[in-house]
Design an enzyme around this catalytic site. Sequence first.
Site, PDB file in Angstrom:
ATOM      1  N   HIS A  88      -6.746  -5.751  -1.340  1.00 51.96           N
ATOM      2  CA  HIS A  88      -5.710  -4.728  -1.220  1.00 51.96           C
ATOM      3  C   HIS A  88      -4.579  -5.298  -0.381  1.00 51.96           C
ATOM      4  O   HIS A  88      -4.807  -5.673   0.759  1.00 51.96           O
ATOM      5  CB  HIS A  88      -6.311  -3.485  -0.554  1.00 51.96           C
ATOM      6  CG  HIS A  88      -5.377  -2.312  -0.478  1.00 51.96           C
ATOM      7  ND1 HIS A  88      -4.961  -1.621  -1.586  1.00 51.96           N
ATOM      8  CD2 HIS A  88      -4.774  -1.721   0.583  1.00 51.96           C
ATOM      9  CE1 HIS A  88      -4.154  -0.630  -1.207  1.00 51.96           C
ATOM     10  NE2 HIS A  88      -4.018  -0.680   0.092  1.00 51.96           N
ATOM     11  N   ASP A  96      -8.840  -2.939  -6.937  1.00 52.85           N
ATOM     12  CA  ASP A  96      -8.239  -2.673  -5.621  1.00 52.85           C
ATOM     13  C   ASP A  96      -9.260  -2.026  -4.680  1.00 52.85           C
ATOM     14  O   ASP A  96      -9.820  -0.968  -4.979  1.00 52.85           O
ATOM     15  CB  ASP A  96      -7.032  -1.745  -5.832  1.00 52.85           C
ATOM     16  CG  ASP A  96      -6.280  -1.467  -4.549  1.00 52.85           C
ATOM     17  OD1 ASP A  96      -6.862  -0.811  -3.657  1.00 52.85           O
ATOM     18  OD2 ASP A  96      -5.122  -1.898  -4.428  1.00 52.85           O
ATOM     19  N   SER A 132       0.812  -1.218   0.000  1.00 58.31           N
ATOM     20  CA  SER A 132       0.000   0.000   0.000  1.00 58.31           C
ATOM     21  C   SER A 132       0.849   1.273   0.000  1.00 58.31           C
ATOM     22  O   SER A 132       1.667   1.459  -0.894  1.00 58.31           O
ATOM     23  CB  SER A 132      -0.977  -0.044   1.191  1.00 58.31           C
ATOM     24  OG  SER A 132      -1.977   0.914   1.045  1.00 58.31           O
TER      25      SER A 132
END
Length: 391
Positions: A334, A267, A171
């Site tokens: 994610h 995502d 991330s």
Amino acid sequence: MVRLKQLWPSLMVLAVLVIGARAVPITKLESAVAKGAVCLDGSAPAYHLDKGSGSGVNNWIVHMEGGGWCADTASCEERKSLMKGSSELMNEDFGFFGILSGNQTSNPDFYNWNRVKVRYCDGSSFTGDIEAVDPAHKLYFRGFRIWQAAMDDLMAKGMSNAQNAILSGCSAGALAAILHCDRFKSILPETAKVKCVSDAGFFINGKDINGGSSMESYYSKVAATHGSAKNLPVSCTSSMKPELCFFPENVVKTMQTPLFVINAAFDSWQIKNILAPTVVDKHKEWNKCKQDFKKCTPTQLQTVQGYREQMLAALEPFRATNTSGLFLDSCHTHCQGGSAALWSGPQGPQVGKTKMAKAVGEWFYERSTFQNVDCPSLNCNPTCPGATTED
Ligand SMILES: *[C@@H]1O[C@H](CO)[C@@H](O)[C@H](O)[C@H]1NC(C)=O
Ligand SMILES: *[C@@H]1O[C@H](CO)[C@@H](O)[C@H](O)[C@H]1NC(C)=O
């Protein structure tokens, strides 16, 4: 009667077997504080290091933790009471899974490397550097100094002899891996094989549901709050506004070091915050849909499907180079590579009949190239996970 004391050792062994990973203790870089490399609250930066062994002693994987960004004083202030803003509040031990796992079966290419998880406590993807400390809030914007201090420390611990090295992250940490990739390569020996891996870090400058670019405005605030501009890749900032140089699509064009992108085409963070952020979804029409696609209207589903098209367009320049690796699955998730199950487990998502552990390993060692885009529609890939592990 069996006494608890006698049982204890076997309970410990059982716990390790169940968890499948050794807990890796935290290292706080107290010496970095003097250099002004500190978390938002002024505390020392930190990482977890599991040392390499055997054929992996001179190989290093440096993985940066994720956790979004803070774009203004108020949101950065909030982080001071969380481990995302203070090492005082961080857990002492971290289980290493997926790409960081020390288990040969689940992580055959990297298990015996030196594996590092750099903790995230600056809110700027390790790009901030403002000397002045606002006396009213006592907030420090020093993400870039944290990155440098961590690298200096790891170089002194043997990374200066690296033969193979990867800068990776999940991330916001994956974005940092892209932004600092060439810099990472430049500090390592010229003879080393150096590459970067971004797991859920390919945040696109996508159009939101109103046709605007909410994410660009957001990054503009992040850059201003943290003084990020001077630490973003110069090859990008020389021709574009700083906020645009937070987007991998603009950075990869001039990147020199090979990069592997693991990303979900749908995502979950991007759908929530780039496609349908609360600031533009005034009537909260997307509230349910963005959490759970089963609750979307047919029109909303079309918009979600269109997000994948935006993603593919943004990836185009990246895919044009033959050193790029790509694992783009059509999942709604994610961060995938930090999970034992998703990285290589029996339930791990597959693209082109391959799981990500194999795809990344083959690409790193150049046993084969890997650029694979999943089937196009939501729910088309039966190996997609139902859950995520880290944000
Ligand atoms: C390593 O991973 C394999 C496959 O997930 C598992 O069966 C095994 O128990 C693990 N070994 C250890 C020591 O945790
Ligand atoms: C990529 O292309 C360049 C130039 O055409 C070539 O020299 C290089 O060997 C290629 N690399 C891979 C991994 O295929």
